[in-house]
Design an enzyme around this catalytic site. Structure first.
Site, PDB file in Angstrom:
ATOM      1  N   SER A   1       0.830  -1.199   0.000  1.00  0.00           N
ATOM      2  CA  SER A   1       0.000   0.000   0.000  1.00  0.00           C
ATOM      3  C   SER A   1       0.871   1.259   0.000  1.00  0.00           C
ATOM      4  O   SER A   1       1.723   1.406  -0.865  1.00  0.00           O
ATOM      5  CB  SER A   1      -0.927  -0.042   1.217  1.00  0.00           C
ATOM      6  OG  SER A   1      -1.970   0.876   1.078  1.00  0.00           O
TER       7      SER A   1
ATOM      8  N   ASP B   1      -8.764  -6.461  -4.580  1.00  0.00           N
ATOM      9  CA  ASP B   1      -8.324  -5.156  -4.059  1.00  0.00           C
ATOM     10  C   ASP B   1      -8.926  -4.052  -4.918  1.00  0.00           C
ATOM     11  O   ASP B   1      -8.587  -3.912  -6.082  1.00  0.00           O
ATOM     12  CB  ASP B   1      -6.786  -5.110  -4.113  1.00  0.00           C
ATOM     13  CG  ASP B   1      -6.217  -3.833  -3.491  1.00  0.00           C
ATOM     14  OD1 ASP B   1      -6.987  -2.889  -3.233  1.00  0.00           O
ATOM     15  OD2 ASP B   1      -4.993  -3.803  -3.270  1.00  0.00           O
TER      16      ASP B   1
ATOM     17  N   HIS C   1      -7.781  -5.386  -0.208  1.00  0.00           N
ATOM     18  CA  HIS C   1      -6.493  -4.711  -0.091  1.00  0.00           C
ATOM     19  C   HIS C   1      -5.680  -5.235   1.095  1.00  0.00           C
ATOM     20  O   HIS C   1      -4.468  -5.415   1.005  1.00  0.00           O
ATOM     21  CB  HIS C   1      -6.759  -3.216   0.056  1.00  0.00           C
ATOM     22  CG  HIS C   1      -5.529  -2.380   0.133  1.00  0.00           C
ATOM     23  ND1 HIS C   1      -4.623  -2.306  -0.904  1.00  0.00           N
ATOM     24  CD2 HIS C   1      -5.046  -1.583   1.118  1.00  0.00           C
ATOM     25  CE1 HIS C   1      -3.633  -1.490  -0.551  1.00  0.00           C
ATOM     26  NE2 HIS C   1      -3.863  -1.049   0.657  1.00  0.00           N
TER      27      HIS C   1
END
Lengths: 204, 390
Positions: free
Chosen positions: B161, B327, B360
Site C-alpha cells: 500500500s 483489491d 487490499h
C-alpha cells in the site's frame, strides 16, 4: 508439472540454440521449465511472460522473473531489441494474430526462436482425409470446439509467412513423431510431410 | 484502558519505545514543499544482524496506519507486529539471515517527526504548521537512516500500500541503492477514487469541532469522532464486498430482531464502530491528514516528465510486484501499469496477481501464495547478490 513430448523436445532443441549468458525472453513460458533449464545450464538473464496466473505464480515461487501477460497484447510494452533471443514455444498457434506476434518477436529480440506443431504432418492429413474430421492426437488432444489452438499452420505456411514479413530463417529443425531430428538435407515438402514439430531460428 | 492507550500513544511521539535517530541543524531534511525540516527525528526498529559486507539489509516500509513495530509486539496496542507472520527468526524474511530495518514515516505519530511532534519554534505541537510531507520526503529521510548504518545498497526494499509507494519511490530515486524491490498492493499514483476516499476521511476529521484547526492538543480534547468516522470509511476500502458478506452478511449484533432505531443492529456496523474507536487511541488525527495527503500527492510518472517508464530507465533493480484480485483500492491494473513501464525500461520484473476475496488488506494476512512469491523472489535475489543460504 506436466511436460508433454513436444515441450520436452523443445527444451532440448531450443536450449541447444541459445549460447551462454545472453538475455532471453520466453513468451508463453508455462511453469518456467525452459527458463530454469537455461538459467542453470546457460546462465542466461531470463525473463518470462505467461498468460495463466497459476503458471506465473509457480514461476515466481521458483525464483524466475516472470509476469502475467498475453502475447497478443502485451509485447508492445517491450523496447526494440531489448533481448538477444525471444522464444515462442508451442504458442504461436494459440495467438489471435500470429503475424503481428511474430513481427513483435523480431522487433523485441535480436533473434526469435519459434516452435509449433506442424499441421501438414501426414497423420493430420490422413485423419482429415480418411475420417473427414478435425484431428485429435496425443500432442493435439483438443476437440475443435474447445481448442486454444486457433491458428494452426503447416511448416510451408510458416516459411511463407517468414518470407512475407522479411524474416530470415537462420536455422530450422523438424522433428518426427519420436522427437528425432529430420535430416537437414531433406526438401521442404518432406519436412512438411514427416515433421510433427518444427523449431525455427529467425532474424530480421 | 482506552485512555491508557491514548496516553501511551501520546508518549510515543517524543520518546518512542524504539530506537531514535536525531538529526540536528547540520542535517536538515529537504522537503518537496520547498522548505527544510530541522531538527527532525526518525524512530525505527531493527531485527537481525548486519553482515560485514553490509549486503543483507532489508528495508520494510509501512502503510498508512502502520509503524516501525513490524515484527515485535506493539508498545501501544500490545498486539503482535503488523508483519509478524512474515518477518522473524526462521520465517520467510528470516532475521537470522537478514538485517531488517523498519522506520516510522516522517509525518507519522509513533516517534518520527510529525504534526504531533513539538515545533521547536513554538514549543507546541506542530499541528498544521508542519509542511506537507510527500512520499519522496519519507524516502529521503529513510535514506538518511540507511546512511547512518553505512549501507550503500539495500538488498531489498518492500512494503504494501503506502509502503509499496515508498518502495517505488526508492527504486526511482535511488536505483543504485536498491538491489531488489517488492511493492505489494500498490501503484505509481493515487487514483481519483482513492483521493476521493481520503478526502472523505479528512473532511470527517476537520468537521469534528474538537479538531480546532489542528490545535487540539492545547484543549486536552481530540477529534475522536471525526477520526473514527474517517477510519470506518477507510476500513471498508481495505476489504471487499465478498469478504464483508462472508464475514458479516446481514447478521444482527447481539439481538434477534431489528430495533427500528439507529443502534448498531448489524454486525458490520458494530465491527466498524469498534475499528473506529480503537483506532483513535493509537493514531493522531493530524498525522492522518498528513499521511493521506502524501498518498494523494504521489504520482511517479508526473515526477518523470509524464512517462512512468522514465522513472526506471537504466535500472538494474530486480522487481517483483504483487496485487490481489479483490483489491479495489489498488486494483491489479495499477500494478500492471508499473509492470508495463518496467518492461519498457528493460527492467527485470516479476508480477504475481493473487486470487483472494480478502481485498487490499490481504497483504497483511497469512496468504500462502503471497509468501511463496516473496520467498521465491528473495531467494533468487539472494543468489544473485551472492548472499549465502543458511
Amino acid at each position: 508439472m506436466t511436460v508433454n513430448v513436444a515441450q520436452r523436445v523443445d527444451l532440448e532443441v531450443v536450449s541447444e540454440i541459445i549460447p551462454p549468458r545472453v538475455k532471453v525472453l520466453d513468451v508463453g513460458c508455462g511453469e518456467g521449465e525452459l527458463l530454469q533449464l537455461l538459467q542453470e545450464t546457460r546462465q542466461v538473464d531470463g525473463r518470462g511472460v505467461e498468460i495463466s496466473q497459476r503458471g506465473v505464480n509457480e514461476c515466481v515461487a521458483r525464483g524466475l522473473s516472470v509476469i502475467q501477460g498475453d502475447a497478443d497484447t502485451d509485447l508492445v510494452f517491450y523496447p526494440d531489441k531489448g533481448f538477444d533471443f525471444v522464444v515462442l514455444s508451442q504458442t504461436l498457434q494459440a495467438t489471435r494474430n500470429p503475424r503481428r506476434v511474430l513481427e513483435e518477436l523480431l522487433r523485441i529480440g535480436d533473434r526469435a526462436i519459434v516452435s509449433f506443431p506442424n499441421f501438414g504432418h501426414w497423420k493430420v492429413r490422413f485423419s482429415l482425409f480418411f475420417n473427414g474430421r478435425m484431428p485429435v492426437t496425443k500432442d493435439l488432444p483438443y476437440s475443435w470446439y474447445d481448442t486454444p489452438n486457433i491458428h494452426f499452420c503447416t511448416i510451408r505456411d510458416f516459411v511463407s509467412l517468414c518470407d512475407e514479413i522479411g524474416a530470415k530463417v537462420e536455422r530450422a529443425t523438424a522433428l518426427d513423431v519420436n522427437g528425432k531430428k529430420i535430416r537437414f538435407s531433406m526438401p521442404w515438402w518432406f519436412w512438411n510431410f514427416f515433421g510433427q514439430q518444427a523449431v525455427f531460428l529467425l532474424k530480421r | 484502558m482506552a485512555a491508557a492507550r491514548a496516553l501511551k500513544s501520546r508518549n510515543e511521539v517524543e520518546n518512542p519505545t524504539s530506537k531514535v535517530l536525531k538529526f540536528g541543524a547540520d542535517k536538515p531534511l529537504a522537503l518537496a514543499a520547498g522548505v527544510m525540516l530541522s531538527p527532525f527525528q526518525i524512530a525505527y526498529q531493527t531485527y537481525g544482524t548486519l553482515n560485514e559486507a553490509r549486503s543483507n539489509a532489508i528495508l520494510v516500509c509501512h502503510a498508512l496506519t502502520g509503524d516501525q513495530h513490524v515484527a515485535n509486539d506493539n508498545p501501544v496496542t500490545g498486539k503482535p507486529g503488523w508483519w509478524d507472520v512474515l518477518i522473524g527468526p526462521g520465517k520467510i524474511i528470516d532475521t537470522d539471515r537478514f538485517f531488517v530495518i523498519c522506520s516510522n514515516v516522517i509525518g507519522g505519530c509513533l516517534g518520527s517527526t510529525g504534526p504531533a511532534s513539538i515545533n521547536p519554534a513554538t514549543d507546541k505541537p506542530y499541528g498544521l504548521d508542519l509542511p506537507v510531507i510527500t512520499i519522496k520526503d519519507m524516502v529521503r529521510a529513510q535514506a538518511m537512516l540507511v546512511d547512518h548504518f553505512g549501507i550503500d545498497r539495500l538488498f531489498c526494499v518492500l512494503g504494501g500500500s503506502m509502503g509499496g509507494m515508498q518502495v517505488l519511490e526508492w527504486a526511482a530515486s535511488y536505483p543504485e541503492r536498491v538491489f531488489s524491490a517488492l511493492p505489494i498492493a500498490a501503484g505509481a499514483r493515487h487514483s481519483a477514487q482513492n483521493i476521493a476516499f481520503n478526502e472523505v476521511g479528512r473532511q470527517a476529521v476537520m468537521a469534528d469541532p474538537d479538531w480546532h484547526g489542528g490545535t487540539y492538543f492545547e484543549t486536552g480534547k481530540r477529534p475522536e469522532k471525526g477520526l473514527a468516522v474517517a477510519r470506518m470509511a477507510a476500513h471498508i476500502t481495505y476489504l471487499s464486498e465478498a469478504a464483508l458478506h462472508r464475514k458479516f452478511g446481514r447478521n444482527l449484533q447481539d439481538r434477534d430482531a431489528l430495533t427500528f432505531g439507529f443502534d448498531a443492529d448489524f454486525q458490520i456496523e458494530s465491527y466498524l464502530r469498534h475499528q473506529g474507536m480503537t483506532f483513535v487511541d493509537r493514531f493522531d488525527a493530524n498525522s492522518y491528514l498528513y499521511l493521506t495527503r502524501a498518498m494523494d500527492y504521489f504520482d511517479l510518472a508526473a515526477d518523470h516528465g509524464g512517462l512512468l517508464a522514465n522513472a526506471f530507465v537504466g535500472t538494474s533493480t530486480r522487481f517483483c510486484l504483487v496485487s490481489f484480485t479483490s483489491d479495489w483500492l489498488f486494483p491489479t491494473e495499477e500494478s500492471r501499469a508499473v509492470v508495463h513501464a518496467l518492461n519498457a525500461a528493460g527492467a527485470s520484473v516479476s508480477f504475481v496477481e493473487i486470487e483472494t476475496d480478502r481485498g487490499h488488506d490481504a497483504f497483511l494476512l497469512d496468504e500462502p501464495e503471497l509468501f511463496a512469491a516473496i520467498n521465491g523472489f528473495l531467494r533468487s535475489a539472494a543468489r544473485a547478490r551472492g548472499l549465502e543460504e543458511l
